[in-house]
Design a protein around this motif. Structure first.
Motif, PDB file in Angstrom:
ATOM      1  N   ILE A 115       0.859  -1.188   0.000  1.00 15.44           N
ATOM      2  CA  ILE A 115       0.000   0.000   0.000  1.00 15.44           C
ATOM      3  C   ILE A 115       0.893   1.235   0.000  1.00 15.44           C
ATOM      4  CG2 ILE A 115      -1.822   1.254   1.216  1.00 15.44           C
ATOM      5  CD1 ILE A 115      -2.700  -1.414   2.448  1.00 15.44           C
TER       6      ILE A 115
ATOM      7  N   GLY B 296       1.612  -1.757  -6.736  1.00 16.08           N
ATOM      8  CA  GLY B 296       1.169  -1.332  -5.417  1.00 16.08           C
ATOM      9  C   GLY B 296      -0.205  -0.694  -5.494  1.00 16.08           C
ATOM     10  N   ILE B 297      -0.813  -0.512  -4.339  1.00 16.75           N
ATOM     11  CA  ILE B 297      -2.172   0.023  -4.253  1.00 16.75           C
ATOM     12  C   ILE B 297      -2.117   1.413  -3.630  1.00 16.75           C
ATOM     13  CG2 ILE B 297      -4.405  -0.286  -3.104  1.00 16.75           C
ATOM     14  CD1 ILE B 297      -3.909  -3.319  -3.412  1.00 16.75           C
ATOM     15  N   ASP B 298      -2.742   2.352  -4.318  1.00 23.74           N
ATOM     16  CA  ASP B 298      -2.778   3.728  -3.823  1.00 23.74           C
ATOM     17  C   ASP B 298      -3.703   3.800  -2.607  1.00 23.74           C
ATOM     18  OD1 ASP B 298      -3.145   6.430  -3.348  1.00 23.74           O
ATOM     19  OD2 ASP B 298      -3.262   6.959  -5.471  1.00 23.74           O
TER      20      ASP B 298
ATOM     21  N   ILE C 115       4.362   2.466  -6.677  1.00 23.07           N
ATOM     22  CA  ILE C 115       3.409   1.497  -7.237  1.00 23.07           C
ATOM     23  C   ILE C 115       4.100   0.623  -8.275  1.00 23.07           C
ATOM     24  CG2 ILE C 115       1.377   1.366  -8.762  1.00 23.07           C
ATOM     25  CD1 ILE C 115       0.238   3.787  -7.119  1.00 23.07           C
TER      26      ILE C 115
END
Lengths: 230, 230
Positions: free
Chosen positions: A169, A193-195, A182
């Motif tokens: 994250i 990756g996750i915002d 990310i």
């Protein structure tokens, strides 16, 4: 195993590159095609660890390169800087590197944790309205600071699995800065990756590591988190 | 769909049972064989929502029962109390119920969040050294308070899927108290909850919901977390 060259391909300076988290993340980045410069206060120490990483990269098609340097030289050679240092001394170290960090994308994976007989827990920063990542952003205002990679376990990073079964994250106030983390996350987890929102939410991601440490102790494992529904 | 009677089978009072989180969790517990008493300040309102839940339970083999009651009556009828109330007014509500809560296992899923133009973030409680769950434990010292179910999204709870694709992390200072929430989690996720450590780590689980809200906004989804490696 072969890896195609990632797009974009980054050169990442890893400050704290001789510690388990920095070495492990640097290895992951290079294993999947990025170039890393492990940084340390003493260049020789960084070079020794970089040699160790290079030996693990040998024979991996598509792997990037690993070398070591003194911190400021490492930063000068890189577009992206991973801050993987202990929280003790963090603020002073960032202050000493602030001018070198100007203009760079800085990814903080620093976990300000404390330990007592009841286990791990988060340290209170700025009366609960701060985090290591926010401190770095204040101390190095000309850098673009994002937070990511807080919750990946060092033993898994240095392990044999091609990718870790977890998500990274990313938090930050700059979309461009977040995109770098990310992208790099894909070399660790096999997917972007996750915002996770704004930089201030590093206040949550950093101490979440204390929860994972508690789980690890209880279940004798190396736990991680995945985000479902994305 | 059929569900075998869970062991143990709990009677759960849901304080805040007419709100989306309380109603949704209560429905999940009852759907998989526990009995619920939705609590509200006004018994009639609780009864109306309980009827709505009962209608959804009709025809589900193995489902438990749902009824509504005033908060203190709901607590008196239950072994386990789920606190699913907004953080605003939380402390006053718990204080008003403290004597009723004595001797009960109390599960807090309360998320002290604030919202501004930069999104959701955690509210600072006790200078960063507190959480809603810890406040409840202080205000109702004869209750056994644990934290769980902070991060499950209400729309998914009220949805059609048999189980949610996420994990429930449980924190608390009482193993017995945590076990109740670990058991109940199975009716939400299809597997036991995960022991995440001491009650003070609710300081992390509560504001983690702000990260999930940020992810939901960015990715237009209902995100959750899973713990890998356990």
């Amino acid at each position: 195993m072969t890896t195609s060259t990632p797009t974009p391909r980054y050169t990442v300076a890893v400050i704290g590159g001789t510690g388990p988290q920095g070495k492990g993340l640097g290895y992951r980045f290079a294993r999947h095609g990025h170039d890393i410069v492990l940084g340390s206060r003493a260049a020789e120490k960084a070079e020794t660890v970089a040699t160790e990483v290079s030996e693990r990269l040998a024979g991996l098609a598509g792997a990037g390169t690993a070398r070591g340097a003194a911190n400021t030289d490492a930063i000068a050679a890189a577009d992206v800087v991973l801050l993987a240092v202990p929280y003790d001394g963090h603020d002073e170290l960032v202050a000493s590197l602030a001018s070198a960090l100007a203009g760079k994308t800085v990814i903080s994976c620093v976990n300000p944790l404390a330990f007592d007989k009841r286990g791990a827990h988060g340290r209170v920063i700025n009366g609960g309205e701060g985090s290591a990542a926010e401190s770095a952003a204040e101390i190095a205002p000309e850098a673009t600071v994002v937070g990511a990679f807080h919750n990946v376990a060092a033993p898994a990073l240095w392990g044999e699995d091609d990718f870790l079964d977890e998500d990274v994250i990313v938090v930050g106030d700059s979309l461009e800065g977040k995109q770098v983390a990310i992208d790099l996350a894909a070399s660790v987890t096999g997917r972007p990756g996750i915002d996770g929102g704004k930089l201030r939410l590093a206040r949550v991601l950093e101490p979440f590591t204390a929860v994972l440490i508690s789980i690890n102790r209880k279940y004798k494992t190396h736990s991680g988190i995945r985000v479902t529904g994305v």
